[in-house]
Scaffold this active site. Sequence first.
Site, short mmCIF file in Angstrom:
data_model
loop_
_atom_site.label_atom_id
_atom_site.label_comp_id
_atom_site.label_asym_id
_atom_site.label_seq_id
_atom_site.Cartn_x
_atom_site.Cartn_y
_atom_site.Cartn_z
N ASP A 120 0.87 -1.16 0.00
CA ASP A 120 0.00 0.00 0.00
C ASP A 120 0.92 1.22 0.00
O ASP A 120 2.15 1.08 0.17
CB ASP A 120 -0.88 -0.04 1.26
CG ASP A 120 -1.72 1.22 1.42
OD1 ASP A 120 -2.37 1.62 0.45
OD2 ASP A 120 -1.71 1.80 2.53
N ASP A 178 -0.22 5.14 1.00
CA ASP A 178 -0.51 6.19 1.98
C ASP A 178 -0.47 5.64 3.41
O ASP A 178 -1.19 4.69 3.74
CB ASP A 178 -1.88 6.80 1.70
CG ASP A 178 -1.90 7.57 0.40
OD1 ASP A 178 -1.19 8.59 0.31
OD2 ASP A 178 -2.61 7.15 -0.54
N ASP A 195 -1.45 -0.38 6.15
CA ASP A 195 -1.62 0.32 7.42
C ASP A 195 -3.09 0.42 7.81
O ASP A 195 -3.41 0.69 8.95
CB ASP A 195 -1.03 1.73 7.35
CG ASP A 195 -1.85 2.65 6.44
OD1 ASP A 195 -2.21 3.75 6.88
OD2 ASP A 195 -2.13 2.25 5.29
#
Length: 240
Positions: A20, A22, A184
């Site tokens: 991922d 961001d 996250d």
Amino acid sequence: MANPTSCDSAKGSITHVIFDMDGLLLDTEKFYTEVQEIILARYNKTFDWSLKAKMMGKKAIESARIFIEETGIDSLTPEEFLVEREDMLQSLFPTSELMPGASYLIRHLHANGIPICVATGSHKRHFDLKTQRHGELFSLMHHIVLGDDPEVKQGKPSPDIFLAAAKRFEGGPIDPQNILVFEDAPLGVCAAKSAGMSAVMVPDPRLDSSYHGGADQILSSLLDFNPYEWGLPPFEKAAS
């Protein structure tokens, strides 16, 4: 905060890695938080991390709808919210910094011939702004799948983006059991698991631990990742 994985049998079979972006590779989630706090303050409302957890990883319009529904702001449409948010984000994204350990891990995997890619809900315009200072590092990725990719019909927690990423590796599609996803966001972990992949979660410390469920391993930072545990080439020296 490194928890043992719940699927030890899969650990030794990892051959490909999906990241991922961001909040995982780039410290950009703080910009979304900052801007959304500013917008809500005008309506005498506060932004909390339970709402943040529902929005993280979603496509922009999907997260905007959640924002409006959850906050009860009737005078602002999701589309108007995005326009207002966009003006502020445009100036913030080019200042994006790498998260601790991101560069070291990416360079290590690339140097050892492990195919890596990015699967992010960000659309192309935002991706270009966020990565403009980090082009050399992101050029090490085999490919990048964005949120506005035509093959990504639904945002996370749908597995669409990770399944699309698995198909684009050389020789793809790659067996999901051989793929390790770094995330996250709770919705991102759900998407990875729905795709049949293993997931390492590196959550923001402000995210309540009740959102950690589903991940195969929880880390405080990418600096804590031990590739050898997953059958990947070990680090020769500690990251810094």
